[in-house]
Enzyme design. Structure first.
Site, PDB file in Angstrom:
ATOM      1  N   CYS A 124     -19.934  20.868 -36.495  1.00  0.00           N
ATOM      2  CA  CYS A 124     -18.513  21.232 -35.539  1.00  0.00           C
ATOM      3  C   CYS A 124     -18.804  22.692 -34.474  1.00  0.00           C
ATOM      4  O   CYS A 124     -17.857  23.134 -33.398  1.00  0.00           O
ATOM      5  CB  CYS A 124     -17.054  21.423 -35.960  1.00  0.00           C
ATOM      6  SG  CYS A 124     -16.599  20.571 -37.106  1.00  0.00           S
ATOM      7  N   HIS A 278     -12.528  25.814 -32.389  1.00  0.00           N
ATOM      8  CA  HIS A 278     -12.733  24.187 -32.728  1.00  0.00           C
ATOM      9  C   HIS A 278     -11.539  24.424 -33.676  1.00  0.00           C
ATOM     10  O   HIS A 278     -10.568  25.475 -34.169  1.00  0.00           O
ATOM     11  CB  HIS A 278     -14.191  25.074 -33.862  1.00  0.00           C
ATOM     12  CG  HIS A 278     -13.944  23.756 -34.930  1.00  0.00           C
ATOM     13  ND1 HIS A 278     -13.975  22.387 -34.736  1.00  0.00           N
ATOM     14  CD2 HIS A 278     -13.353  23.383 -36.328  1.00  0.00           C
ATOM     15  CE1 HIS A 278     -13.971  21.798 -35.299  1.00  0.00           C
ATOM     16  NE2 HIS A 278     -14.008  22.116 -36.838  1.00  0.00           N
ATOM     17  N   ASN A 309      -9.394  16.560 -36.039  1.00  0.00           N
ATOM     18  CA  ASN A 309      -9.997  17.627 -35.729  1.00  0.00           C
ATOM     19  C   ASN A 309     -11.270  16.698 -35.771  1.00  0.00           C
ATOM     20  O   ASN A 309     -11.124  15.836 -36.090  1.00  0.00           O
ATOM     21  CB  ASN A 309     -10.919  18.204 -37.360  1.00  0.00           C
ATOM     22  CG  ASN A 309     -11.979  18.730 -37.532  1.00  0.00           C
ATOM     23  OD1 ASN A 309     -12.454  18.625 -36.973  1.00  0.00           O
ATOM     24  ND2 ASN A 309     -12.275  19.756 -38.513  1.00  0.00           N
TER      25      ASN A 309
END
Length: 353
Positions: A124, A278, A309
Site C-alpha cells: 500500500c 492510503h 482498500n
C-alpha cells in the site's frame, strides 16, 4: 596517464505531477454481497471500516488491463506521447507472474518501448515509493518523463470466507506522469520500513508450500489421489492481517511520518488544500486527521467508502476522485501517505495537477 572526464546528463532542479488517470472496474460489490461469505452485517462493516461498496474486476480484466486504462488517461492529461516516457514504474502485489514484470507488458501496450520498465513490491506504500523514484529520475536527468502506476486486482488473492481483510479489499488502478518543472512540485519523500512487523499483513502461504503438496499428490502411490490435490487448493496463498497490530501502528506511527513529510517540505498543515492518505480504513483516516490537527479547510480524501482498500492503487484513485469533485483544488498542496505490508510507508507533499 590522464583519466577522461565522464559526461553526465544535465539535471532538472524540480519535478511535478503533470497528469493523472484512473481505472475503476465495473463490478460493484456491496456489504450485503460480502456478508454472503462471512458472518457480518452491512452496519458492522460501515461502522468498523467506513466501506459501503468496493469495485472488483471480472475474470477477463487483468492488472495490466487496469494499469493501461489509468496510464492512457494520465498521458492524455499530461499532453505527452508514451514514446516520450523515460521510464515506466508499476507498483503492484497482484500481478500473477513473479517475472516478467507488469511494467514491461504495460510499456509495450501503450507504445513506450524501449523505455526501462520495472515493478515495485511495496504494497500500500508502493505508489508513494514510485513517486519518490519518479521524482529522482526526472530531477537527476535520467528520464524526462516517468509514468508511475499503482494497479491491483486484490480479488485474485483473497479468500472470501476470511474475515481479517478480505471484505476490505477492492480492485483498480491509478497513474501519474511526472516531468520537469520550473517550480517545486514534489516535496522530499519520507519513506521507510519496519520489518519487525513483517508478518502483520501478508500471504497465508508461500507458493513453495503449494508446489510441494502438488508434487506429493503427483507422486502418490494411490492412483487418482485427489485428496492431496484438494488440500493443495486449500493452500492457495491468500491475504490476511493482524488487524489490531496494523491499526495501532497506522494510527500512532503514520501520523508521525506524515508530520515529518510536512516538515521536510517546509509547510504547515494550514498550507494544505488536501490530505490524501492510503484508503485503508475510515477510522484510521479520522484518527490521522485528529493527530495532525488538520484544519477544516483541508479536504480529506475518503474514497474508501465506495472503492474499498485498493492497496497501491488507493492514493492515485483517491486523488483522481478528489480533483474530479473539487477541481478548484488543482495547483494546491496535498499531503499523501501510503502504508502497508512489510511494514512499509512513504509520504510526500505534492502540488496537485
Amino acid at each position: 596517464m590522464s583519466v577522461p572526464t565522464l559526461k553526465q546528463v544535465p539535471v532538472n532542479e524540480y519535478s511535478r505531477i503533470m497528469g493523472l488517470g484512473a481505472f475503476r472496474p465495473d463490478v460493484i460489490v456491496t456489504n450485503d454481497d460480502v456478508c454472503q461469505w462471512i458472518d457480518s452485517s452491512d452496519e458492522w462493516i460501515r461502522q468498523r471500516t467506513g466501506i459501503v461498496t468496493r469495485h472488483r474486476a471480472p475474470a477477463d480484466v487483468s492488472v495490466i488491463d487496469m494499469a493501461e486504462g489509468a496510464a492512457r488517461e494520465a498521458l492524455q492529461q499530461a499532453g505527452i506521447e508514451a514514446s516520450q516516457l523515460g521510464a515506466v514504474i508499476v507498483s503492484t502485489v497482484t500481478h500473477p507472474y513473479a517475472t516478467p514484470s507488469a511494467a514491461a507488458a504495460l510499456a509495450d501496450r501503450i507504445g513506450a518501448t524501449p523505455a526501462p520498465a520495472f515493478d515495485i513490491s511495496a504494497a500500500c506504500a508502493g505508489y508513494c515509493y514510485g513517486i519518490a523514484q519518479g521524482d529522482a529520475l526526472v530531477r537527476s536527468g535520467t528520464a524526462t518523463y516517468v509514468l508511475v502506476v499503482g494497479a491491483e486486482k486484490l480479488s485474485d488473492v483473497i479468500d472470501n470466507r476470511e474475515r481479517t481483510i478480505s471484505f476490505l479489499l477492492g480492485d483498480g488502478a491509478g497513474a501519474v506522469v511526472i516531468g520537469p518543472s520550473d517550480t517545486p512540485g514534489i516535496g522530499p519523500s519520507v519513506w521507510g520500513s519496519d520489518g519487525s512487523k513483517w508478518d502483520a499483513i501478508g500471504m497465508t502461504r508461500s507458493i513453495l508450500d503449494v508446489r510441494d503438496l502438488s508434487m506429493a499428490a503427483r507422486q502418490s502411490d494411490e492412483p487418482g489421489d485427489f485428496a492431496l490435490l484438494e488440500e493443495a487448493q486449500e493452500l492457495y496463498p491468500t491475504l490476511r492481517q493482524d488487524g489490531q497490530t496494523v491499526f495501532r501502528w497506522a494510527v500512532w506511527e503514520m501520523a508521525k511520518m506524515a508530520q515529518q513529510a510536512l516538515d521536510a517540505a517546509g509547510v504547515k498543515a494550514e498550507d494544505l488544500v488536501a490530505f490524501i492518505p492510503h484508503q485503508a480504513n475510515m477510522r484510521i483516516i479520522d484518527e490521522m486527521v485528529k493527530k495532525l490537527n488538520l484544519p477544516e479547510s483541508v479536504t480529506v480524501a475518503r474514497d474508501i467508502a465506495d472503492a474499498g482498500n485498493t492497496s497501491a492503487a488507493s492514493i492515485p484513485l483517491a486523488t483522481h476522485r478528489l480533483l474530479k469533485e473539487n477541481p478548484e483544488l488543482s495547483g494546491g498542496l496535498a499531503l499523501q501517505i501510503g502504508f502497508g505490508a512489510g511494514l512499509v510507508f512513504g509520504a510526500q507533499v505534492i502540488v496537485l495537477p
